[in-house]
Scaffold this motif. Structure first.
Motif, PDB file in Angstrom:
ATOM      1  N   SER B  31      34.986   2.584  51.374  1.00 49.52           N
ATOM      2  CA  SER B  31      35.580   1.460  52.085  1.00 49.52           C
ATOM      3  C   SER B  31      35.416   0.350  50.998  1.00 49.52           C
ATOM      4  O   SER B  31      36.256  -0.341  50.706  1.00 49.52           O
ATOM      5  N   ASN B  32      33.952  -0.071  50.918  1.00 51.44           N
ATOM      6  CA  ASN B  32      33.664  -0.868  49.866  1.00 51.44           C
ATOM      7  C   ASN B  32      32.279  -0.868  49.341  1.00 51.44           C
ATOM      8  O   ASN B  32      31.448   0.040  49.749  1.00 51.44           O
ATOM      9  N   LEU B  33      31.871  -1.537  48.235  1.00 47.25           N
ATOM     10  CA  LEU B  33      30.509  -1.354  47.660  1.00 47.25           C
ATOM     11  C   LEU B  33      29.910  -2.961  47.434  1.00 47.25           C
ATOM     12  O   LEU B  33      30.780  -3.723  46.952  1.00 47.25           O
ATOM     13  N   ARG B  34      28.717  -2.769  47.813  1.00 46.00           N
ATOM     14  CA  ARG B  34      28.057  -4.160  47.772  1.00 46.00           C
ATOM     15  C   ARG B  34      26.754  -4.197  46.785  1.00 46.00           C
ATOM     16  O   ARG B  34      26.339  -3.029  46.828  1.00 46.00           O
ATOM     17  N   TRP B  35      26.590  -5.310  46.165  1.00 48.57           N
ATOM     18  CA  TRP B  35      25.471  -5.352  45.450  1.00 48.57           C
ATOM     19  C   TRP B  35      24.447  -6.439  46.165  1.00 48.57           C
ATOM     20  O   TRP B  35      25.113  -7.653  46.346  1.00 48.57           O
ATOM     21  N   TYR B  36      23.251  -6.319  46.420  1.00 42.55           N
ATOM     22  CA  TYR B  36      22.298  -7.133  47.029  1.00 42.55           C
ATOM     23  C   TYR B  36      21.116  -7.432  45.830  1.00 42.55           C
ATOM     24  O   TYR B  36      20.737  -6.720  45.385  1.00 42.55           O
ATOM     25  N   LYS B  37      20.530  -8.682  46.308  1.00 43.63           N
ATOM     26  CA  LYS B  37      19.363  -9.112  45.513  1.00 43.63           C
ATOM     27  C   LYS B  37      18.347  -8.999  46.354  1.00 43.63           C
ATOM     28  O   LYS B  37      18.493  -9.789  47.304  1.00 43.63           O
ATOM     29  N   GLN B  38      17.216  -8.448  46.271  1.00 46.26           N
ATOM     30  CA  GLN B  38      15.965  -8.608  47.274  1.00 46.26           C
ATOM     31  C   GLN B  38      14.761  -9.143  46.582  1.00 46.26           C
ATOM     32  O   GLN B  38      14.184  -8.348  45.683  1.00 46.26           O
ATOM     33  N   ASP B  39      14.377 -10.269  46.825  1.00 51.07           N
ATOM     34  CA  ASP B  39      12.998 -10.648  46.212  1.00 51.07           C
ATOM     35  C   ASP B  39      11.842 -10.115  47.081  1.00 51.07           C
ATOM     36  O   ASP B  39      12.130  -9.762  48.134  1.00 51.07           O
ATOM     37  N   THR B  40      10.771  -9.921  46.410  1.00 49.97           N
ATOM     38  CA  THR B  40       9.601  -9.208  46.860  1.00 49.97           C
ATOM     39  C   THR B  40       9.230  -9.954  48.308  1.00 49.97           C
ATOM     40  O   THR B  40       9.125 -11.148  48.274  1.00 49.97           O
ATOM     41  N   GLY B  41       9.126  -9.094  49.203  1.00 48.29           N
ATOM     42  CA  GLY B  41       8.749  -9.797  50.710  1.00 48.29           C
ATOM     43  C   GLY B  41       9.841 -10.401  51.110  1.00 48.29           C
ATOM     44  O   GLY B  41       9.549 -11.225  52.376  1.00 48.29           O
ATOM     45  N   ARG B  42      11.104 -10.531  50.647  1.00 47.66           N
ATOM     46  CA  ARG B  42      12.237 -11.009  51.447  1.00 47.66           C
ATOM     47  C   ARG B  42      13.315 -10.184  52.045  1.00 47.66           C
ATOM     48  O   ARG B  42      13.253  -8.974  51.363  1.00 47.66           O
ATOM     49  N   GLY B  43      14.015 -10.663  52.596  1.00 45.79           N
ATOM     50  CA  GLY B  43      15.369  -9.898  53.016  1.00 45.79           C
ATOM     51  C   GLY B  43      16.492  -9.777  51.839  1.00 45.79           C
ATOM     52  O   GLY B  43      16.689 -10.860  51.134  1.00 45.79           O
ATOM     53  N   PRO B  44      17.349  -8.745  51.586  1.00 48.86           N
ATOM     54  CA  PRO B  44      18.306  -8.719  50.708  1.00 48.86           C
ATOM     55  C   PRO B  44      19.484  -9.946  50.952  1.00 48.86           C
ATOM     56  O   PRO B  44      19.601 -10.171  52.183  1.00 48.86           O
ATOM     57  N   VAL B  45      19.813 -10.220  49.815  1.00 49.00           N
ATOM     58  CA  VAL B  45      20.961 -11.341  49.863  1.00 49.00           C
ATOM     59  C   VAL B  45      22.107 -10.814  49.115  1.00 49.00           C
ATOM     60  O   VAL B  45      22.072 -10.363  47.945  1.00 49.00           O
ATOM     61  N   SER B  46      23.088 -11.057  49.762  1.00 48.37           N
ATOM     62  CA  SER B  46      24.666 -10.399  49.115  1.00 48.37           C
ATOM     63  C   SER B  46      24.844 -11.196  47.948  1.00 48.37           C
ATOM     64  O   SER B  46      24.778 -12.441  47.810  1.00 48.37           O
ATOM     65  N   LEU B  47      25.092 -10.375  46.633  1.00 50.80           N
ATOM     66  CA  LEU B  47      25.706 -10.946  45.380  1.00 50.80           C
ATOM     67  C   LEU B  47      27.157 -10.755  45.247  1.00 50.80           C
ATOM     68  O   LEU B  47      28.005 -11.698  44.965  1.00 50.80           O
ATOM     69  N   THR B  48      27.674  -9.535  45.688  1.00 53.82           N
ATOM     70  CA  THR B  48      28.984  -9.289  45.496  1.00 53.82           C
ATOM     71  C   THR B  48      29.353  -8.014  46.441  1.00 53.82           C
ATOM     72  O   THR B  48      28.649  -7.314  46.838  1.00 53.82           O
ATOM     73  N   ILE B  49      30.778  -8.091  46.920  1.00 54.77           N
ATOM     74  CA  ILE B  49      31.292  -7.124  47.696  1.00 54.77           C
ATOM     75  C   ILE B  49      32.912  -6.691  47.012  1.00 54.77           C
ATOM     76  O   ILE B  49      33.288  -7.597  46.847  1.00 54.77           O
ATOM     77  N   MET B  50      33.021  -5.172  46.808  1.00 51.04           N
ATOM     78  CA  MET B  50      34.185  -4.990  46.201  1.00 51.04           C
ATOM     79  C   MET B  50      35.020  -3.828  47.218  1.00 51.04           C
ATOM     80  O   MET B  50      34.014  -3.026  47.502  1.00 51.04           O
ATOM     81  N   THR B  51      36.208  -4.002  47.206  1.00 50.47           N
ATOM     82  CA  THR B  51      37.084  -3.003  47.868  1.00 50.47           C
ATOM     83  C   THR B  51      37.504  -2.070  46.733  1.00 50.47           C
ATOM     84  O   THR B  51      37.363  -2.182  45.793  1.00 50.47           O
ATOM     85  N   PHE B  52      38.283  -1.124  47.188  1.00 55.66           N
ATOM     86  CA  PHE B  52      39.043   0.072  46.643  1.00 55.66           C
ATOM     87  C   PHE B  52      39.707  -0.634  45.283  1.00 55.66           C
ATOM     88  O   PHE B  52      39.791  -0.053  44.170  1.00 55.66           O
ATOM     89  N   SER B  53      40.382  -1.468  45.810  1.00 50.53           N
ATOM     90  CA  SER B  53      41.455  -2.103  44.833  1.00 50.53           C
ATOM     91  C   SER B  53      41.001  -3.443  43.731  1.00 50.53           C
ATOM     92  O   SER B  53      41.532  -3.657  42.568  1.00 50.53           O
ATOM     93  N   GLU B  54      39.870  -3.429  43.989  1.00 49.01           N
ATOM     94  CA  GLU B  54      38.983  -4.469  42.852  1.00 49.01           C
ATOM     95  C   GLU B  54      38.108  -3.880  41.874  1.00 49.01           C
ATOM     96  O   GLU B  54      37.343  -3.073  42.182  1.00 49.01           O
TER      97      GLU B  54
END
Lengths: 116, 114
Positions: B31-54
């Motif tokens: 369906s889709n692929l996401r990249w998250y950045k997670q600083d130490t001791g924090r929650g993940p933050v979204s960087l990008t989301i890509m679907t099949f056509s991207e």
């Protein structure tokens, strides 16, 4: 900026204590999730909810329970904490719609639980 | 079995240098692929989301690519900064369930040295 909040951020308790981790979001999302994360490991889904009065267990077996009485609130409770429950607990909410390929997933800052 | 594998497990680079993180997945149907950045001791933050056509998507100094045929994605960081030190997590979603199930990689721990 995600409007999802977790408290407490850090908690150290003794074995056998009951604890509740709070999670609230102000984005009006129906879908909310609890994940467990250990150092160097992937996130594991332990509970999810698709709306008020809807809760399900996730992939990872957990002795915790959850409730969803209000859309914005999704607390997680451990009736009797044990050292094996020591972990980072992450709450998330999503605007994902079934059948859609998009939809964002927003995480809270996490609750670090240590059980002595 | 649906899986997400990330490499390298950890990476150390000097400030100002570029780097590329890899993500291979076996999740199907995709369906889709996401990249998250997670600083130490924090929650993940979204960087990008890509679907099949991207094939590519950028967010500032972060550029993600997706090859849905080979089931590979990369995250390229340009002109790294000390604040880029974090864990970068690849997350793949399937289309085959009402849950929109998410599969998480273990992350790449990036350290940027001055």
């Amino acid at each position: 900026e995600a409007d999802i909040y977790q408290t407490p951020r850090y908690l150290v308790i003794g074995t056998g204590k009951k604890i509740t981790l709070e999670c609230s979001q102000t984005m009006g999302h129906d879908k909310m999730y609890w994940y467990q994360q250990d150092p160097g490991m992937e996130l594991h889904l332990i509970h999810y909810s698709y709306g008020v009065n809807s809760t399900e267990k996730g992939d990872l077996s957990s002795e915790s329970t959850v409730s969803r009485i209000r859309t914005e609130h999704f607390p997680l409770t451990l009736e009797s904490a044990r050292p094996s429950h020591t972990s980072q607990y992450l709450c998330a909410s999503s605007d994902w719609v079934s059948g859609s390929d998009t939809g964002e997933l927003f995480f809270g800052e996490g609750s670090r639980l240590t059980v002595l | 079995k649906n899986q997400v594998e990330q490499s390298p497990q950890s990476l150390i680079i000097l400030e100002g240098k570029n780097c590329t993180l890899q993500c291979n997945y076996t999740v199907s149907p995709f369906s889709n692929l996401r990249w998250y950045k997670q600083d130490t001791g924090r929650g993940p933050v979204s960087l990008t989301i890509m679907t099949f056509s991207e094939n590519t998507k950028s967010n500032g100094r972060y550029t993600a690519t997706l090859d849905a045929d080979t089931k590979q994605s990369s995250l390229h960081i340009t002109a790294s900064q000390l604040s880029d030190s974090a864990s970068y997590i690849c997350v793949v979603s399937d289309r085959g369930s009402t849950l929109g199930r998410l599969y998480f990689g273990r992350g790449t721990q990036l350290t940027v040295w001055p």
